[in-house]
Design a protein around this motif. Structure first.
Motif, PDB file in Angstrom:
ATOM      1  N   GLY A 193      55.670  38.976  33.235  1.00 52.41           N
ATOM      2  CA  GLY A 193      55.287  38.604  34.596  1.00 52.41           C
ATOM      3  C   GLY A 193      53.781  38.520  34.782  1.00 52.41           C
ATOM      4  O   GLY A 193      52.989  39.077  34.007  1.00 52.41           O
ATOM      5  N   HIS A 194      53.409  37.818  35.844  1.00 49.32           N
ATOM      6  CA  HIS A 194      51.986  37.571  36.094  1.00 49.32           C
ATOM      7  C   HIS A 194      51.236  38.843  36.479  1.00 49.32           C
ATOM      8  O   HIS A 194      50.041  38.966  36.194  1.00 49.32           O
ATOM      9  CB  HIS A 194      51.824  36.512  37.188  1.00 49.32           C
ATOM     10  CG  HIS A 194      52.237  35.139  36.750  1.00 49.32           C
ATOM     11  ND1 HIS A 194      51.487  34.382  35.890  1.00 49.32           N
ATOM     12  CD2 HIS A 194      53.339  34.405  37.041  1.00 49.32           C
ATOM     13  CE1 HIS A 194      52.093  33.210  35.667  1.00 49.32           C
ATOM     14  NE2 HIS A 194      53.222  33.209  36.360  1.00 49.32           N
ATOM     15  N   ALA A 195      51.913  39.786  37.124  1.00 46.81           N
ATOM     16  CA  ALA A 195      51.245  41.034  37.493  1.00 46.81           C
ATOM     17  C   ALA A 195      50.780  41.783  36.252  1.00 46.81           C
ATOM     18  O   ALA A 195      49.658  42.299  36.193  1.00 46.81           O
ATOM     19  CB  ALA A 195      52.168  41.910  38.333  1.00 46.81           C
ATOM     20  N   THR A 196      51.643  41.827  35.245  1.00 47.34           N
ATOM     21  CA  THR A 196      51.262  42.473  33.991  1.00 47.34           C
ATOM     22  C   THR A 196      50.183  41.671  33.279  1.00 47.34           C
ATOM     23  O   THR A 196      49.246  42.234  32.693  1.00 47.34           O
ATOM     24  CB  THR A 196      52.488  42.633  33.071  1.00 47.34           C
ATOM     25  OG1 THR A 196      53.470  43.424  33.738  1.00 47.34           O
ATOM     26  CG2 THR A 196      52.107  43.289  31.749  1.00 47.34           C
ATOM     27  N   GLY A 197      50.298  40.344  33.355  1.00 47.50           N
ATOM     28  CA  GLY A 197      49.261  39.493  32.762  1.00 47.50           C
ATOM     29  C   GLY A 197      47.906  39.738  33.399  1.00 47.50           C
ATOM     30  O   GLY A 197      46.886  39.844  32.701  1.00 47.50           O
ATOM     31  N   ASP A 198      47.889  39.855  34.719  1.00 42.39           N
ATOM     32  CA  ASP A 198      46.628  40.140  35.412  1.00 42.39           C
ATOM     33  C   ASP A 198      46.083  41.511  35.029  1.00 42.39           C
ATOM     34  O   ASP A 198      44.873  41.685  34.833  1.00 42.39           O
ATOM     35  CB  ASP A 198      46.832  40.072  36.928  1.00 42.39           C
ATOM     36  CG  ASP A 198      46.973  38.652  37.440  1.00 42.39           C
ATOM     37  OD1 ASP A 198      46.703  37.712  36.664  1.00 42.39           O
ATOM     38  OD2 ASP A 198      47.343  38.482  38.621  1.00 42.39           O
ATOM     39  N   ALA A 199      46.982  42.498  34.924  1.00 43.05           N
ATOM     40  CA  ALA A 199      46.557  43.850  34.529  1.00 43.05           C
ATOM     41  C   ALA A 199      45.957  43.830  33.125  1.00 43.05           C
ATOM     42  O   ALA A 199      44.980  44.544  32.844  1.00 43.05           O
ATOM     43  CB  ALA A 199      47.735  44.803  34.590  1.00 43.05           C
ATOM     44  N   LEU A 200      46.523  43.011  32.251  1.00 39.83           N
ATOM     45  CA  LEU A 200      45.985  42.888  30.899  1.00 39.83           C
ATOM     46  C   LEU A 200      44.581  42.295  30.929  1.00 39.83           C
ATOM     47  O   LEU A 200      43.674  42.768  30.227  1.00 39.83           O
ATOM     48  CB  LEU A 200      46.906  42.023  30.042  1.00 39.83           C
ATOM     49  CG  LEU A 200      46.399  41.702  28.631  1.00 39.83           C
ATOM     50  CD1 LEU A 200      46.185  42.990  27.837  1.00 39.83           C
ATOM     51  CD2 LEU A 200      47.369  40.769  27.907  1.00 39.83           C
ATOM     52  N   LEU A 201      44.368  41.281  31.745  1.00 37.71           N
ATOM     53  CA  LEU A 201      43.046  40.659  31.839  1.00 37.71           C
ATOM     54  C   LEU A 201      41.998  41.651  32.349  1.00 37.71           C
ATOM     55  O   LEU A 201      40.869  41.682  31.857  1.00 37.71           O
ATOM     56  CB  LEU A 201      43.108  39.437  32.759  1.00 37.71           C
ATOM     57  CG  LEU A 201      43.962  38.268  32.266  1.00 37.71           C
ATOM     58  CD1 LEU A 201      44.063  37.199  33.340  1.00 37.71           C
ATOM     59  CD2 LEU A 201      43.393  37.679  30.977  1.00 37.71           C
ATOM     60  N   VAL A 202      42.379  42.467  33.319  1.00 40.13           N
ATOM     61  CA  VAL A 202      41.462  43.491  33.838  1.00 40.13           C
ATOM     62  C   VAL A 202      41.139  44.505  32.746  1.00 40.13           C
ATOM     63  O   VAL A 202      39.975  44.908  32.577  1.00 40.13           O
ATOM     64  CB  VAL A 202      42.071  44.189  35.071  1.00 40.13           C
ATOM     65  CG1 VAL A 202      41.209  45.382  35.488  1.00 40.13           C
ATOM     66  CG2 VAL A 202      42.207  43.202  36.229  1.00 40.13           C
ATOM     67  N   ALA A 203      42.159  44.909  31.979  1.00 41.97           N
ATOM     68  CA  ALA A 203      41.950  45.881  30.904  1.00 41.97           C
ATOM     69  C   ALA A 203      41.084  45.299  29.792  1.00 41.97           C
ATOM     70  O   ALA A 203      40.234  45.994  29.220  1.00 41.97           O
ATOM     71  CB  ALA A 203      43.306  46.342  30.348  1.00 41.97           C
ATOM     72  N   VAL A 204      41.286  44.025  29.492  1.00 40.53           N
ATOM     73  CA  VAL A 204      40.453  43.353  28.484  1.00 40.53           C
ATOM     74  C   VAL A 204      38.993  43.332  28.937  1.00 40.53           C
ATOM     75  O   VAL A 204      38.081  43.597  28.141  1.00 40.53           O
ATOM     76  CB  VAL A 204      40.960  41.919  28.231  1.00 40.53           C
ATOM     77  CG1 VAL A 204      39.920  41.097  27.457  1.00 40.53           C
ATOM     78  CG2 VAL A 204      42.276  41.955  27.460  1.00 40.53           C
TER      79      VAL A 204
END
Length: 312
Positions: A193-204
């Protein structure tokens, strides 16, 4: 009115309280009055509310107590030169409240002349523009930053890149651009899902911040594309070491809520002046090198210049 005046000032004159009351006491703008030596002799209620200082705190003190450190010594020197010559001064000033918070005012300082033509007092009227200033700062921030990660955006990155290349030419140094694209990001977005994708981008973004020097610039260009600008370098091996560090920290697992996510990155590198002297071209070259890394299987870096690529 933040500098101490010359000691060779005429004697202090008294400004009648009744005159001040009629003119300024009930105005919505903050008003304070100093004598010719620069000491505060009167304030209105609006000033006390704005600055956080009551009369007992502020009377007899210099307006320098309001200094925020946001204006230079030259700024206040010019201000003082203007008003001591008998001319009014107007400008935008960032002051500091008693509690340490900053506020921004549109300030007018007017010299008050006595019957003999000499300056007896200075009257400062401050219009609080802090909300407008904060709104402008927010607009400026959004114009140059990525909303999701807080990193710089492409426009800001290119402006800093151009500046870095200009300084590198003058100092005979190098500038490098690292273009970074996450491997498997689309699959993570589609499955978790996009929420997890966004969380990954923030973590990166956070991991990239931990990898670079203080003066390096990190940007997100959109999607899963990132870039790092490294200025003032003399050895390509510094960039190679950084690229390896980026690959290492991004290959380590991410814990995002209930999900453990594994991803990798492809990194492309282009350098000034070896590859190009044009900011946009240099960025394109780094992008092209990144695609070579991705086609080669990802989780690796490539340098744009074929001769330098052998250094891997």
């Amino acid at each position: 009115m933040r500098l101490e005046p010359s000691p060779s000032r005429p004697p202090t004159h008294t400004l009648a309280e009744s005159d001040l009351t009629r003119a300024f006491k009930c105005t919505a703008n903050a008003v304070f009055v100093t004598d010719q030596s620069g000491k505060i002799v009167w304030v209105n209620d609006a000033f006390c509310r704005l600055s956080g200082y009551c009369e007992m705190d502020i009377l007899g003190r210099s307006p320098a107590v309001l200094n925020s450190g946001q204006q230079s010594h030259l700024f206040y020197s010019d201000l003082w030169h203007t008003i001591t010559s008998g001319k009014p001064w107007r400008g935008i000033v960032v002051d500091r409240r008693k509690d340490g918070m900053l506020y921004t005012v549109d300030e007018v300082i007017t010299p008050l002349l006595g019957d003999d033509g000499n300056i007896t007092h200075y009257i400062a009227i401050q219009h609080d523009i802090t909300p407008r200033s904060q709104e402008h700062e927010q607009e400026s921030y959004l114009a140059y930053h990525d909303v999701l990660t807080g990193l710089s955006n492409r426009a800001y990155f290119l402006s800093k890149q151009q500046q870095a290349m200009f300084e590198a030419k003058r100092n005979q140094r190098m500038v490098a651009v690292l273009f970074i694209d996450l491997d498997k990001f689309k699959m993570i977005n589609d499955t978790l899902g996009h929420a997890t994708g966004d969380a990954l981008l923030v973590a990166v973004a956070e991991r990239l911040r931990s990898a670079v020097r203080k003066n390096d610039v990190i940007a997100r260009f959109g999607g899963d594309e990132f870039a790092i600008l490294v200025a003032d370098i003399h050895d390509i091996n510094i960039i190679v070491a950084l690229a390896k560090k980026v690959l290492d920290i991004l290959s380590q697992q991410f814990l995002l809520g209930d999900h453990i996510v594994h991803t990798y990155a492809s990194v492309g590198i282009a350098t000034y002046p070896n590859d190009s002297e044009e900011p946009e071209v240099l960025l394109t070259q780094a992008d092209q090198a990144m695609y070579r890394a991705k086609k080669a299987g990802g989780n690796r870096f490539e340098l744009y210049a074929p001769a330098v690529s052998k250094m891997q």
